[in-house]
Design an enzyme around this catalytic site. Structure first.
Site, PDB file in Angstrom:
ATOM      1  N   HIS A 128       0.840  -1.206   0.000  1.00 57.88           N
ATOM      2  CA  HIS A 128       0.000   0.000   0.000  1.00 57.88           C
ATOM      3  C   HIS A 128       0.877   1.260   0.000  1.00 57.88           C
ATOM      4  O   HIS A 128       0.600   2.219  -0.720  1.00 57.88           O
ATOM      5  CB  HIS A 128      -0.885   0.059   1.258  1.00 57.88           C
ATOM      6  CG  HIS A 128      -1.934  -1.015   1.348  1.00 57.88           C
ATOM      7  ND1 HIS A 128      -2.069  -1.827   2.452  1.00 57.88           N
ATOM      8  CD2 HIS A 128      -2.908  -1.393   0.483  1.00 57.88           C
ATOM      9  CE1 HIS A 128      -3.088  -2.654   2.266  1.00 57.88           C
ATOM     10  NE2 HIS A 128      -3.609  -2.427   1.084  1.00 57.88           N
ATOM     11  N   LYS A 171     -15.871  -7.080   4.215  1.00 61.48           N
ATOM     12  CA  LYS A 171     -14.829  -7.950   4.756  1.00 61.48           C
ATOM     13  C   LYS A 171     -14.781  -7.784   6.264  1.00 61.48           C
ATOM     14  O   LYS A 171     -14.861  -6.663   6.771  1.00 61.48           O
ATOM     15  CB  LYS A 171     -13.461  -7.528   4.203  1.00 61.48           C
ATOM     16  CG  LYS A 171     -13.251  -7.812   2.743  1.00 61.48           C
ATOM     17  CD  LYS A 171     -11.813  -7.470   2.388  1.00 61.48           C
ATOM     18  CE  LYS A 171     -11.566  -7.503   0.904  1.00 61.48           C
ATOM     19  NZ  LYS A 171     -10.256  -6.918   0.550  1.00 61.48           N
ATOM     20  N   ARG A 223      -1.511  -5.985  -8.530  1.00 63.61           N
ATOM     21  CA  ARG A 223      -0.364  -6.844  -8.208  1.00 63.61           C
ATOM     22  C   ARG A 223      -0.119  -7.889  -9.270  1.00 63.61           C
ATOM     23  O   ARG A 223       0.983  -8.147  -9.669  1.00 63.61           O
ATOM     24  CB  ARG A 223      -0.603  -7.555  -6.870  1.00 63.61           C
ATOM     25  CG  ARG A 223      -0.429  -6.654  -5.700  1.00 63.61           C
ATOM     26  CD  ARG A 223      -1.050  -7.232  -4.470  1.00 63.61           C
ATOM     27  NE  ARG A 223      -2.498  -7.212  -4.569  1.00 63.61           N
ATOM     28  CZ  ARG A 223      -3.295  -7.393  -3.548  1.00 63.61           C
ATOM     29  NH1 ARG A 223      -2.789  -7.645  -2.359  1.00 63.61           N
ATOM     30  NH2 ARG A 223      -4.595  -7.338  -3.697  1.00 63.61           N
ATOM     31  N   SER A 266      -2.652  -7.776   2.720  1.00 61.52           N
ATOM     32  CA  SER A 266      -2.975  -7.668   4.151  1.00 61.52           C
ATOM     33  C   SER A 266      -3.393  -9.043   4.670  1.00 61.52           C
ATOM     34  O   SER A 266      -3.040  -9.444   5.776  1.00 61.52           O
ATOM     35  CB  SER A 266      -4.114  -6.678   4.381  1.00 61.52           C
ATOM     36  OG  SER A 266      -3.739  -5.396   3.967  1.00 61.52           O
TER      37      SER A 266
HETATM   38  P1  ADP Z   1      -9.690  -3.765  -0.757  1.00 62.84           P
HETATM   39  O1  ADP Z   1     -10.416  -4.353   0.393  1.00 62.84           O
HETATM   40  O2  ADP Z   1     -10.380  -2.618  -1.417  1.00 62.84           O
HETATM   41  O3  ADP Z   1      -9.110  -4.770  -1.741  1.00 62.84           O
HETATM   42  P2  ADP Z   1      -7.048  -3.459   0.252  1.00 62.84           P
HETATM   43  O4  ADP Z   1      -6.665  -2.670   1.455  1.00 62.84           O
HETATM   44  O5  ADP Z   1      -6.836  -4.923   0.302  1.00 62.84           O
HETATM   45  O6  ADP Z   1      -8.492  -3.044  -0.059  1.00 62.84           O
HETATM   46  O7  ADP Z   1      -6.289  -2.879  -1.006  1.00 62.84           O
HETATM   47  C1  ADP Z   1      -6.495  -1.553  -1.443  1.00 62.84           C
HETATM   48  C2  ADP Z   1      -5.845  -1.387  -2.787  1.00 62.84           C
HETATM   49  O8  ADP Z   1      -4.447  -1.582  -2.639  1.00 62.84           O
HETATM   50  C3  ADP Z   1      -6.308  -2.372  -3.855  1.00 62.84           C
HETATM   51  O9  ADP Z   1      -6.300  -1.702  -5.097  1.00 62.84           O
HETATM   52  C4  ADP Z   1      -5.251  -3.430  -3.827  1.00 62.84           C
HETATM   53  O10 ADP Z   1      -5.140  -4.061  -5.095  1.00 62.84           O
HETATM   54  C5  ADP Z   1      -4.018  -2.580  -3.533  1.00 62.84           C
HETATM   55  N1  ADP Z   1      -2.959  -3.354  -2.912  1.00 62.84           N
HETATM   56  C6  ADP Z   1      -2.995  -4.120  -1.817  1.00 62.84           C
HETATM   57  N2  ADP Z   1      -1.805  -4.706  -1.568  1.00 62.84           N
HETATM   58  C7  ADP Z   1      -0.981  -4.290  -2.557  1.00 62.84           C
HETATM   59  C8  ADP Z   1       0.360  -4.567  -2.909  1.00 62.84           C
HETATM   60  N3  ADP Z   1       1.118  -5.410  -2.218  1.00 62.84           N
HETATM   61  N4  ADP Z   1       0.865  -3.951  -3.991  1.00 62.84           N
HETATM   62  C9  ADP Z   1       0.094  -3.121  -4.725  1.00 62.84           C
HETATM   63  N5  ADP Z   1      -1.176  -2.839  -4.477  1.00 62.84           N
HETATM   64  C10 ADP Z   1      -1.720  -3.417  -3.415  1.00 62.84           C
END
Ligand code: ADP
Length: 165
Positions: free
Chosen positions: A17, A41, A91, A129
């Protein structure tokens, strides 16, 4: 003033992030990190905890970054804030289908907001996460995936997780 919104659960914020945030602040005058408060979630961290960890890990971007609570529809919020873009991280191919659908749906709902995808550094392409929480829950070392304060917060959530012998 070019403003973008980066929405997500951030449960908790990871180095992936933060990599996306770093890239986004270079492209926009202001990036609003919108923390979904009522995501479907089941979150490990409360909204306040997720927001506080983001605050602590993004101090270098002060002035170019705002961290807010997102309750309603993302495009409504974007319109209210006058944001021109939604930022999402991509990703791997596995992210693509869901993200593609969301981006086109958001465009249908609000034609003036463009979704842009940013790719993280290769080291973070496998990072999520969900996987970080799973490793922490089982007593593994997550220090290369998340900032120190997030590692500490995960240890506090899983005090009984035994470190590997
Ligand atoms: P959501 O519940 O909306 O998927 P996340 O917190 O899991 O929220 O992720 C928010 C955004 O960050 C999404 O676009 C996700 O693809 C991106 N994201 C999460 N982890 C990574 C990572 N390791 N590298 C790049 N983008 C990421």
């Amino acid at each position: 003033m070019r403003r973008a919104i980066y929405p997500g659960s951030f449960d908790p914020v990871t180095n992936g992030h933060l990599d996306v945030i770093e890239r986004a602040v270079k492209l926009f005058d202001e990036v609003i990190v919108a923390v979904a408060a009522n995501s479907q979630k089941q979150a490990l961290f409360t909204f306040e905890e997720r927001q506080e960890l983001l605050r602590q890990t993004t101090t270098v971007h002060a002035g170019h970054l705002r961290i807010v609570r997102l309750d309603g529809l993302l495009v409504d919020y974007a319109r209210r804030e006058g944001a021109t873009a939604i930022v999402r991280g991509l990703r791997a191919v596995s992210d693509f289908e869901f993200e593609f659908q969301m981006a086109l749906m958001n465009r249908k709902l609000e034609g003036s907001v463009e979704t842009i995808f940013l790719m993280p550094k290769e080291d973070y392409t496998y990072l999520s996460s969900r996987i970080t929480k799973e490793i922490a829950r089982l007593g593994g070392d997550v220090s290369s995936f998340v900032p120190n304060c997030v590692s500490a917060a995960l240890r506090a959530k899983y005090p009984l997780a035994a470190p590997a012998p």
